[in-house]
Write a protein that holds these residues in place. Structure first.
Motif, PDB file in Angstrom:
ATOM      1  N   LEU A 120       0.833  -1.205   0.000  1.00 27.30           N
ATOM      2  CA  LEU A 120       0.000   0.000   0.000  1.00 27.30           C
ATOM      3  C   LEU A 120       0.868   1.256   0.000  1.00 27.30           C
ATOM      4  CD1 LEU A 120      -2.774   1.386   0.216  1.00 27.30           C
ATOM      5  CD2 LEU A 120      -2.569   1.199   2.706  1.00 27.30           C
ATOM      6  N   MET A 121       1.881   1.299   0.842  1.00 26.80           N
ATOM      7  CA  MET A 121       2.727   2.484   0.915  1.00 26.80           C
ATOM      8  C   MET A 121       3.511   2.695  -0.375  1.00 26.80           C
ATOM      9  SD  MET A 121       3.524   5.145   2.567  1.00 26.80           S
ATOM     10  CE  MET A 121       2.922   4.921   4.237  1.00 26.80           C
ATOM     11  N   ASN A 122       3.906   1.616  -1.023  1.00 24.84           N
ATOM     12  CA  ASN A 122       4.597   1.747  -2.315  1.00 24.84           C
ATOM     13  C   ASN A 122       3.695   2.427  -3.344  1.00 24.84           C
ATOM     14  OD1 ASN A 122       6.898   0.490  -1.343  1.00 24.84           O
ATOM     15  ND2 ASN A 122       6.391  -1.521  -2.176  1.00 24.84           N
ATOM     16  N   GLU A 123       2.418   2.056  -3.351  1.00 22.92           N
ATOM     17  CA  GLU A 123       1.469   2.674  -4.287  1.00 22.92           C
ATOM     18  C   GLU A 123       1.207   4.132  -3.918  1.00 22.92           C
ATOM     19  OE1 GLU A 123       0.220   1.417  -7.143  1.00 22.92           O
ATOM     20  OE2 GLU A 123       1.622  -0.221  -6.751  1.00 22.92           O
ATOM     21  N   ILE A 124       1.146   4.420  -2.626  1.00 21.35           N
ATOM     22  CA  ILE A 124       0.958   5.805  -2.177  1.00 21.35           C
ATOM     23  C   ILE A 124       2.131   6.663  -2.638  1.00 21.35           C
ATOM     24  CG2 ILE A 124       0.926   7.301  -0.134  1.00 21.35           C
ATOM     25  CD1 ILE A 124      -0.681   5.070   1.280  1.00 21.35           C
ATOM     26  N   ALA A 125       3.341   6.146  -2.473  1.00 22.52           N
ATOM     27  CA  ALA A 125       4.538   6.893  -2.881  1.00 22.52           C
ATOM     28  C   ALA A 125       4.517   7.179  -4.381  1.00 22.52           C
ATOM     29  CB  ALA A 125       5.793   6.108  -2.500  1.00 22.52           C
ATOM     30  N   LYS A 126       4.051   6.216  -5.175  1.00 23.54           N
ATOM     31  CA  LYS A 126       3.936   6.435  -6.622  1.00 23.54           C
ATOM     32  C   LYS A 126       2.980   7.584  -6.908  1.00 23.54           C
ATOM     33  CE  LYS A 126       4.851   1.641  -8.030  1.00 23.54           C
ATOM     34  NZ  LYS A 126       4.238   0.427  -8.640  1.00 23.54           N
ATOM     35  N   GLU A 127       1.846   7.593  -6.197  1.00 16.73           N
ATOM     36  CA  GLU A 127       0.862   8.660  -6.391  1.00 16.73           C
ATOM     37  C   GLU A 127       1.443  10.024  -6.035  1.00 16.73           C
ATOM     38  OE1 GLU A 127      -2.190   8.708  -7.665  1.00 16.73           O
ATOM     39  OE2 GLU A 127      -2.147   6.571  -8.116  1.00 16.73           O
ATOM     40  N   LEU A 128       2.326  10.056  -5.055  1.00 19.87           N
ATOM     41  CA  LEU A 128       2.923  11.324  -4.618  1.00 19.87           C
ATOM     42  C   LEU A 128       4.159  11.687  -5.430  1.00 19.87           C
ATOM     43  CD1 LEU A 128       2.691  11.032  -0.711  1.00 19.87           C
ATOM     44  CD2 LEU A 128       0.995  11.856  -2.340  1.00 19.87           C
ATOM     45  N   GLY A 129       4.594  10.805  -6.307  1.00 22.68           N
ATOM     46  CA  GLY A 129       5.775  11.070  -7.113  1.00 22.68           C
ATOM     47  C   GLY A 129       7.063  11.004  -6.312  1.00 22.68           C
ATOM     48  N   LEU A 130       7.090  10.148  -5.295  1.00 21.65           N
ATOM     49  CA  LEU A 130       8.245  10.052  -4.409  1.00 21.65           C
ATOM     50  C   LEU A 130       8.793   8.635  -4.365  1.00 21.65           C
ATOM     51  CD1 LEU A 130       6.796  12.008  -1.338  1.00 21.65           C
ATOM     52  CD2 LEU A 130       8.334  12.918  -3.074  1.00 21.65           C
TER      53      LEU A 130
END
Length: 277
Positions: free
Chosen positions: A82-92
């Motif tokens: 989940l956090m990996n996908e969140i980071a992708k959404e944030l561009g980080l």
């Protein structure tokens, strides 16, 4: 007279030439310097401790939410996906640190990490210290696990006078300490759930109290060793991501990312991967 006429004609011709030349001449434009592009490491509205990187604390011994793969040494689990996908959404990019669970919240408070994900139950007490994102997981609550051949424990009251294992700093520990009549010295707090279940197997304690989804893998993998007590310890609980109160923009950005991940089906894929029974 003739000379005067010639002079007049010459003057007229010179004036005409001046008019013609002035009409064709343009001013040299002033060069406007191009502004240097501003490098933005993160989307507007929040900051991270390391530009372009989301620093995340987790207690990586809490499967199926977070764990370290013994073959690859990579962080894995539902929370990690989940956090990996969140980071992708944030561009980080995302950077994980394995951290003692009972000190993660204070570490985020001290701005040692941008945020933390580690199956944190959202509680009022915790919200006094840090912010939580919107919930991302609904848990069945705290449950009691005992040895498979033990029929003496039916409810929490049956634990009074007996030694019980919990993970340090968890809601399971809080709930256990609030059991009416329980001796606080009988509560054995361990750094991980794995250690707690090992204590149960060795007979050092009579029960383990912890989150249902975290206790379930032990019951499933070792049905001859452990079982659940039918009566749950608590109501449904909700897990959230921990963020420092000084960074509300990050909380908002993560909330937006979670909403997108749930809406487009990625959440369901991750859920089935880690919790399909």
């Amino acid at each position: 007279m003739k000379n005067s006429i010639k002079a007049s004609v010459l003057i007229i011709m010179l004036l005409a030439a001046c008019v013609f030349l002035s009409g064709c001449t343009t001013e040299t434009p002033t060069a406007t310097p191009t502004a240097e592009p501003t490098a933005t490491a993160e989307p507007a509205g929040f900051t991270t401790l390391i530009p372009g990187v989301l620093s995340v604390a987790t207690e990586a011994h809490y499967p199926p939410f977070e764990n370290i793969n013994t073959t690859t040494n990579d962080f894995e689990g539902f929370d990690i996906d989940l956090m990996n996908e969140i980071a992708k959404e944030l561009g980080l990019e995302v950077q994980y640190t394995d951290h003692a669970f009972d000190t993660i919240i204070t570490a985020v408070q001290a701005k040692k990490f941008d945020c933390a994900i580690s199956a944190f139950t959202i509680t009022g007490e915790r919200q006094k210290m840090i912010d939580f994102t919107d919930w991302y997981y609904e848990s069945k609550g705290q449950v009691i696990s005992v040895k498979a051949d033990d029929d003496s424990i039916k409810t929490a009251e049956d634990l009074v006078g007996k030694k019980v294992a919990v993970q340090l700093g968890t809601v399971g520990e809080m709930v256990t300490r609030n059991i009416t009549g329980i001796n606080q010295g009988d509560i054995q707090s361990y750094a991980s759930m794995g250690e707690a279940f090992m204590a149960l197997k060795k007979g050092e304690v009579v029960a383990v109290i912890g989150d249902h989804p975290v206790s379930y893998p032990y019951i499933k993998k070792y049905p001859g060793d452990y079982k659940f007590v039918d009566t749950p310890m608590s109501e449904v609980e909700y897990f959230g991501i921990v963020v420092n109160k000084d960074n509300p923009g990050l909380t908002a950005a993560i909330n937006d990312a979670i909403a997108k991940i749930k809406a487009d089906g990625r959440y369901d894929v991750m859920y089935d991967k880690w919790f399909a029974q």
